[in-house]
Write a protein that holds these residues in place. Structure first.
Motif, PDB file in Angstrom:
ATOM      1  N   VAL A  11       0.861  -1.178   0.000  1.00  0.00           N
ATOM      2  CA  VAL A  11       0.000   0.000   0.000  1.00  0.00           C
ATOM      3  C   VAL A  11       0.900   1.231   0.000  1.00  0.00           C
ATOM      4  N   THR A  12       0.589   2.173  -0.868  1.00  0.00           N
ATOM      5  CA  THR A  12       1.285   3.451  -0.830  1.00  0.00           C
ATOM      6  C   THR A  12       0.606   4.275   0.256  1.00  0.00           C
ATOM      7  N   ASN A  42       9.536   8.663   1.257  1.00  0.00           N
ATOM      8  CA  ASN A  42       9.098   8.009   2.493  1.00  0.00           C
ATOM      9  C   ASN A  42       9.874   6.706   2.630  1.00  0.00           C
ATOM     10  N   GLY A  43      11.039   6.766   3.230  1.00  0.00           N
ATOM     11  CA  GLY A  43      11.868   5.567   3.345  1.00  0.00           C
ATOM     12  C   GLY A  43      12.251   5.059   1.971  1.00  0.00           C
ATOM     13  N   GLY A  44      11.867   3.829   1.664  1.00  0.00           N
ATOM     14  CA  GLY A  44      12.166   3.237   0.366  1.00  0.00           C
ATOM     15  C   GLY A  44      11.078   3.449  -0.660  1.00  0.00           C
ATOM     16  N   ILE A  45      10.114   4.320  -0.390  1.00  0.00           N
ATOM     17  CA  ILE A  45       9.024   4.595  -1.334  1.00  0.00           C
ATOM     18  C   ILE A  45       9.416   5.800  -2.177  1.00  0.00           C
ATOM     19  N   GLY A  61       4.412  -0.194  -3.482  1.00  0.00           N
ATOM     20  CA  GLY A  61       4.269   0.933  -2.565  1.00  0.00           C
ATOM     21  C   GLY A  61       4.691   2.248  -3.190  1.00  0.00           C
ATOM     22  N   CYS A  62       5.445   2.170  -4.275  1.00  0.00           N
ATOM     23  CA  CYS A  62       5.924   3.378  -4.940  1.00  0.00           C
ATOM     24  C   CYS A  62       4.838   3.991  -5.831  1.00  0.00           C
TER      25      CYS A  62
END
Length: 88
Positions: A11-12, A42-45, A61-62
């Protein structure tokens, strides 16, 4: 998505973030595939380009867009460190 022998639902997360780092100025490859010129918020997003944009939810999530769209946004100086990213 399928990763390390298991299925996951990504989920994004909604909210307002800021771009805090850049990936390479080309392809970044990781365990989940390739990201074109990623801009992380957002972190790895990340916001990133891709050659595969299916007509159904398929993100890890991206925020995925075409490579041409990513190039346009970067070329227009719209994805810089500190720029706000709102996810709905």
């Amino acid at each position: 998505f399928y990763y390390s022998g298991r299925w996951y639902t990504a989920v994004t997360p909604s909210g307002t973030y800021r771009i805090n780092r850049y990936g390479s100025n080309g392809w970044d490859y990781g365990a989940l595939g390739g990201l074109w010129r990623p801009r992380y918020f957002n972190g790895g997003i990340a916001l990133h380009g891709s050659n595969d944009i299916p007509a159904y939810p398929a993100s890890h999530g991206c925020c995925r867009m075409s490579c041409a769209a990513q190039d346009f946004l970067i070329g227009s100086k719209l994805l810089y460190i500190g720029e706000a990213v709102s996810v709905y």
